[in-house]
Design an enzyme around this catalytic site. Sequence first.
Site, PDB file in Angstrom:
ATOM      1  N   LEU A 133       2.261  -1.843   3.051  1.00 51.50           N
ATOM      2  CA  LEU A 133       2.641  -0.576   3.658  1.00 51.50           C
ATOM      3  C   LEU A 133       3.759   0.062   2.838  1.00 51.50           C
ATOM      4  O   LEU A 133       4.571  -0.637   2.217  1.00 51.50           O
ATOM      5  CB  LEU A 133       3.141  -0.794   5.093  1.00 51.50           C
ATOM      6  CG  LEU A 133       2.132  -1.350   6.101  1.00 51.50           C
ATOM      7  CD1 LEU A 133       2.805  -1.552   7.454  1.00 51.50           C
ATOM      8  CD2 LEU A 133       0.925  -0.435   6.232  1.00 51.50           C
ATOM      9  N   ASP A 134       3.824   1.395   2.872  1.00 54.67           N
ATOM     10  CA  ASP A 134       4.903   2.106   2.190  1.00 54.67           C
ATOM     11  C   ASP A 134       6.259   1.711   2.780  1.00 54.67           C
ATOM     12  O   ASP A 134       6.347   1.254   3.926  1.00 54.67           O
ATOM     13  CB  ASP A 134       4.719   3.620   2.335  1.00 54.67           C
ATOM     14  CG  ASP A 134       3.483   4.130   1.611  1.00 54.67           C
ATOM     15  OD1 ASP A 134       3.013   3.441   0.693  1.00 54.67           O
ATOM     16  OD2 ASP A 134       2.992   5.215   1.984  1.00 54.67           O
ATOM     17  N   TYR A 135       7.287   1.924   2.020  1.00 61.44           N
ATOM     18  CA  TYR A 135       8.662   1.559   2.393  1.00 61.44           C
ATOM     19  C   TYR A 135       9.028   2.067   3.792  1.00 61.44           C
ATOM     20  O   TYR A 135       9.581   1.335   4.611  1.00 61.44           O
ATOM     21  CB  TYR A 135       9.619   2.133   1.343  1.00 61.44           C
ATOM     22  CG  TYR A 135      11.085   1.902   1.600  1.00 61.44           C
ATOM     23  CD1 TYR A 135      11.687   0.683   1.276  1.00 61.44           C
ATOM     24  CD2 TYR A 135      11.888   2.917   2.137  1.00 61.44           C
ATOM     25  CE1 TYR A 135      13.042   0.470   1.490  1.00 61.44           C
ATOM     26  CE2 TYR A 135      13.244   2.712   2.358  1.00 61.44           C
ATOM     27  CZ  TYR A 135      13.808   1.488   2.039  1.00 61.44           C
ATOM     28  OH  TYR A 135      15.143   1.280   2.253  1.00 61.44           O
TER      29      TYR A 135
END
Length: 291
Positions: A133-135
């Site tokens: 997942l993105d940050y």
Amino acid sequence: MEFKIIKKDTKPQSLRNFLTAKKMSGRLQTKIRRGLVEVYWGQEKLTLTSKLKDAGELRLITLEPEASQAITASTGEIKVVYEDSNYLVADKPAGLASVPGPSETSDTLANRIKGYLLAQGLNDVAVHVLTRLDYNTSGLVLVAKNSLAQGWISAYQDQMIKEYRALVSGHLAQASGRLDFPLQKDSDSFRQIVTAAGKKALTDYWLLESYPKCQLVKIILQTGRTHQIRAHFAHLGHPLVGDELYGGPRAQELGRQLLHAHKLSFYDPFSGQLRSLTSSLPEIFAQACQS
């Protein structure tokens, strides 16, 4: 390291045919033939031509140590929502990278899982993050604890369902639909852009709730491109609330895009079962809807 595989049916077949039907790689079968992996049915040691006549449990014992990883352990907090001897599902908060990268090498979700496993005395395990997942995206992340689990589950990608919740700005023209826009990295930024030269990207969505300035949508990915959800809705003119990179409103106020990996379903090839996990929406979603 020992692995257990469940044989549910009573169909007579060779070990080779059973493993092939289970989509076990030819590489592993070669290791069995070479004696690098031993297979037992009860106390009986099997070969690839051995006959399996009943339902039961196979034990695979690999004589090779798990390949070492250059991931340092972190004592940072993690929330584990599911775990067995092969897989782990963690609930990642926003503001934490999934894996080490140039900007952070010692405290990512992978680092924290490594520390979590070591604290249990599990030294001969690895951390293979399978659904990154993105940050600033929160929610469920699937991790394999060893290379066999990592490689085997890849044969069942068609049975993995990743369901998200997102708060999109404005009001969509349709209550549901499929976004079919190819994506490619923008040469001038970290953004993904829609272009005919890009890779195929499919996003299905359904409207759940409407608010004066935004809508809550359910999303299921049919492909897994970088920033796929964020780029697709930005292309529609409805960037995610809080998404600074794609021009979403209230980015500085919220500090994150309102995107959450809500549900994850995957086929466990060791047990033959379909696992399904869910994660509640963070409170920030409700707060953003009301304001």
